[in-house]
Design a protein around this motif. Structure first.
Motif, short mmCIF file in Angstrom:
data_model
loop_
_atom_site.label_atom_id
_atom_site.label_comp_id
_atom_site.label_asym_id
_atom_site.label_seq_id
_atom_site.Cartn_x
_atom_site.Cartn_y
_atom_site.Cartn_z
N PHE A 107 2.20 1.94 -1.82
CA PHE A 107 3.52 2.58 -1.91
C PHE A 107 4.52 1.56 -2.43
O PHE A 107 4.50 0.41 -2.00
N LYS A 150 -0.65 -7.29 5.41
CA LYS A 150 0.21 -6.16 5.05
C LYS A 150 1.71 -6.47 5.19
O LYS A 150 2.51 -6.15 4.30
N THR A 168 4.04 -1.33 0.13
CA THR A 168 3.21 -1.21 1.32
C THR A 168 1.79 -0.82 0.94
O THR A 168 1.58 0.07 0.12
N GLY A 222 -1.05 1.20 1.70
CA GLY A 222 -1.35 2.39 2.51
C GLY A 222 -2.83 2.44 2.82
O GLY A 222 -3.25 2.47 3.98
N LEU A 247 -5.08 2.85 14.45
CA LEU A 247 -3.76 2.83 15.07
C LEU A 247 -2.73 3.41 14.11
O LEU A 247 -3.01 3.61 12.92
N SER A 248 -1.53 3.62 14.64
CA SER A 248 -0.45 4.13 13.82
C SER A 248 -0.19 3.18 12.65
O SER A 248 -0.13 1.97 12.82
N GLY A 249 -0.09 3.74 11.45
CA GLY A 249 0.18 2.93 10.27
C GLY A 249 -1.07 2.39 9.60
O GLY A 249 -0.99 1.67 8.60
N SER A 250 -2.25 2.73 10.12
CA SER A 250 -3.48 2.18 9.55
C SER A 250 -3.88 2.88 8.25
O SER A 250 -4.79 2.42 7.56
N GLY A 251 -3.24 4.00 7.94
CA GLY A 251 -3.50 4.64 6.64
C GLY A 251 -4.27 5.95 6.70
O GLY A 251 -4.70 6.47 5.68
N LYS A 252 -4.42 6.49 7.90
CA LYS A 252 -5.22 7.71 8.06
C LYS A 252 -4.62 8.89 7.29
O LYS A 252 -5.32 9.57 6.54
N SER A 253 -3.32 9.12 7.49
CA SER A 253 -2.69 10.26 6.80
C SER A 253 -2.67 10.03 5.30
O SER A 253 -2.87 10.96 4.52
N THR A 254 -2.43 8.79 4.92
CA THR A 254 -2.41 8.47 3.49
C THR A 254 -3.76 8.82 2.87
O THR A 254 -3.83 9.44 1.81
N TYR A 281 -0.79 13.08 -1.99
CA TYR A 281 -0.41 11.74 -2.46
C TYR A 281 -1.28 11.41 -3.65
O TYR A 281 -2.50 11.60 -3.62
N GLU A 333 -4.35 14.80 12.96
CA GLU A 333 -3.82 14.76 14.34
C GLU A 333 -3.51 16.17 14.85
O GLU A 333 -2.50 16.39 15.51
N HIS A 364 -6.08 9.37 16.85
CA HIS A 364 -6.19 8.00 17.32
C HIS A 364 -6.68 7.94 18.75
O HIS A 364 -6.60 6.92 19.41
N1 ATP Z 1 5.54 8.10 1.62
C1 ATP Z 1 5.44 6.82 1.96
N2 ATP Z 1 6.20 5.87 1.41
C2 ATP Z 1 6.08 4.58 1.75
N3 ATP Z 1 5.22 4.11 2.66
C3 ATP Z 1 4.43 4.99 3.27
C4 ATP Z 1 4.49 6.39 2.97
N4 ATP Z 1 3.56 7.04 3.72
C5 ATP Z 1 2.99 6.08 4.47
N5 ATP Z 1 3.48 4.86 4.19
C6 ATP Z 1 3.06 3.59 4.78
O1 ATP Z 1 1.67 3.48 4.62
C7 ATP Z 1 1.06 2.95 5.80
C8 ATP Z 1 0.03 3.95 6.30
O2 ATP Z 1 0.71 5.08 6.81
P1 ATP Z 1 -0.01 6.38 7.32
O3 ATP Z 1 1.02 7.41 7.54
O4 ATP Z 1 -1.12 6.71 6.41
O5 ATP Z 1 -0.61 5.87 8.71
P2 ATP Z 1 -1.35 6.70 9.84
O6 ATP Z 1 -2.59 5.96 10.10
O7 ATP Z 1 -1.43 8.11 9.46
O8 ATP Z 1 -0.36 6.49 11.07
P3 ATP Z 1 0.03 7.51 12.26
O9 ATP Z 1 -1.06 7.37 13.28
O10 ATP Z 1 1.33 6.96 12.76
O11 ATP Z 1 0.16 8.87 11.68
C9 ATP Z 1 2.19 2.68 6.76
O12 ATP Z 1 2.52 1.33 6.68
C10 ATP Z 1 3.31 3.55 6.26
O13 ATP Z 1 4.56 2.98 6.56
#
Ligand code: ATP
Ligand code: MG
Length: 399
Positions: free
Chosen positions: A13, A30, A40, A42, A61-68, A77, A189, A222
């Motif tokens: 990102f 990171k 960032t 992702g 964990l939160s921020g590990s990139g699962k949703s991405t 995306y 989730e 998670h």
């Molecule tokens: N649209 C975006 N723009 C910029 N950075 C992003 C964006 N979406 C996610 N990120 C960053 O990418 C990294 C991965 O985020 P992601 O949402 O994939 O994590 P996650 O594992 O789904 O976390 P959670 O458990 O909190 O949902 C994080 O550092 C987040 O800040």
């Protein structure tokens, strides 16, 4: 061929992607990359294959990139680089028309906060996905009603989301995702906002759904216990990097690195082991066909003080103690008259829950299936042993 192939998939990102990638290659973390470049990481260089019909869980964990990661699968995306291949379609290279086709027919997404529109009825919400795909009104209504019927929600069709409990709302979310009968369900989730009991119910429903319609499900959580319960295989991510892929058993017994090890160490084994894993075959007597002498003979042969009573069709009835069998012989009673209560659990009942039952019980606990057939018994010692093994395991690691 795998249903979904993820090849070298990367998402950075921010604007300075090249600089960020260079720092990744140099092994920079990171946070440092973000501080220096404002970009960032992702997801970085993910490689995965998901098989048809499996529930594949992605954890981290939160921020590990699962949703991405999951959002790159249907290109909510746009990946920075790499490929996503679904069946024989390269989604990352698909043109607009192909992509629409993939989203229409192949994949549906279920969101964490249910994703329902508050001012639309349950029916209108359910047909929403079809509506944005341009499906004609009559057809989408019919398909939405069918999906609601299947999940027994049809009587709520004219209500609004706020009138439904969280569990019901998520059922609607699931129904909506199923209206286009996709091969693949992407669930981000999906159950995390639900209270533990409802969450368990939803997990059961998902497993039932999976068993009956054989979808390929990519499920993000998670919660390790949820992952172990649902996942045929699990992938663990950290800071955008894949750490390990394997079955729950493989990951628990053979963590790939220290990160995974500490990640899974927190699991409470009593919440992972279930009745099926600790039961033993039970000695039975057919209380409808056999008499007290047969029962007493078997008890003395096998040196046990009781037997599980079944009926002629092998369905579970209860327990017969040696005292009860002696009484039946003396009073010339059929065995069916001296059957006493015996607690039962299902094969997937967790050891943590069996513990409470077995402490109060005067007999072993019977494990029965949904048709009330006896699968095995659990003796008190086995429960304690199962729990003790954890402590022993941990103790050995510390030595
Ligand atoms: N649209 C975006 N723009 C910029 N950075 C992003 C964006 N979406 C996610 N990120 C960053 O990418 C990294 C991965 O985020 P992601 O949402 O994939 O994590 P996650 O594992 O789904 O976390 P959670 O458990 O909190 O949902 C994080 O550092 C987040 O800040
Ligand atoms: Mg997320």
């Amino acid at each position: 061929m795998p249903k979904v192939q993820i090849k070298h998939l990367t998402k950075i990102f921010g604007k300075r992607q090249k600089a960020a990638l260079k720092m990744v290659h140099e092994g920079k973390g990171k946070n440092e990359i973000f501080e220096k470049t404002g970009s960032t990481v992702g997801v970085y260089d993910m490689n995965l294959e998901v098989n048809e019909g499996e529930i594949f869980v992605i954890m981290g964990l939160s921020g590990s990139g699962k949703s991405t990661l999951i959002r790159m699968l249907n290109r909510l995306y746009e990946p920075t680089s790499g490929d996503v291949i679904v069946d024989d379609i390269n989604v990352t290279k698909a043109d607009k028309k192909q992509l629409l086709e993939v989203r229409r027919k192949k994949m549906s997404m279920v969101f964490q906060n249910f994703g329902l529109l508050p001012n639309r009825t349950i029916l209108e919400n359910t047909e929403f996905g079809l509506e944005i795909q341009g499906v004609p009104a009559a057809e989408r209504r019919e398909r939405a009603e069918k999906a609601l019927k299947n999940s027994k929600l049809i009587s709520f069709k004219d209500q609004y989301p706020s009138q439904l409990s969280g569990g019901m709302q998520q059922r609607v979310g699931l129904s909506r995702a199923l209206t286009n009968n996709p091969d693949i369900l992407l669930m981000d989730e999906a159950f995390s906002a639900l209270d533990p009991l409802v969450r368990r119910e939803m997990q059961d429903e998902l497993l039932d759904l999976q068993a009956s319609v054989k979808k390929t499900i990519i499920f993000i959580t998670h919660d390790l216990n949820e992952a172990l319960r649902l996942g045929d295989r699990i992938a663990i991510m950290k800071d955008g990097f894949l750490q390990q892929t394997g079955t729950g058993e493989e990951i628990l017994t053979n963590p790939a690195n220290d990160y995974v090890k500490s990640f899974v160490e927190d699991v409470d084994r009593s919440k992972v082991l279930n009745a099926e894993t600790i039961m033993v075959p039970g000695l039975t007597v057919n209380a409808e066909a056999d008499g007290p002498n047969v029962a007493l003979h078997r008890m003395s042969e096998e040196e046990v003080s009781g037997l599980v009573a079944t009926d002629a069709s092998r369905k579970f009835m209860g327990y017969i103690t040696s005292d009860a069998a002696v009484k039946a012989r003396r009073d010339k009673l059929p065995l069916t008259d001296v059957v006493s209560d015996m607690p039962t659990v299902k094969p997937d009942t967790l050891v943590a829950d069996i513990l409470n039952i077995i402490y109060d019980a005067h007999t072993p606990v019977a494990v029965v299936d949904d048709d009330n057939r006896m699968l095995g018994i659990i003796i008190r010692g086995a429960v304690i042993e199962a729990l003790a093994q954890t402590d022993e395991g941990e103790g050995q690691e510390n030595e």
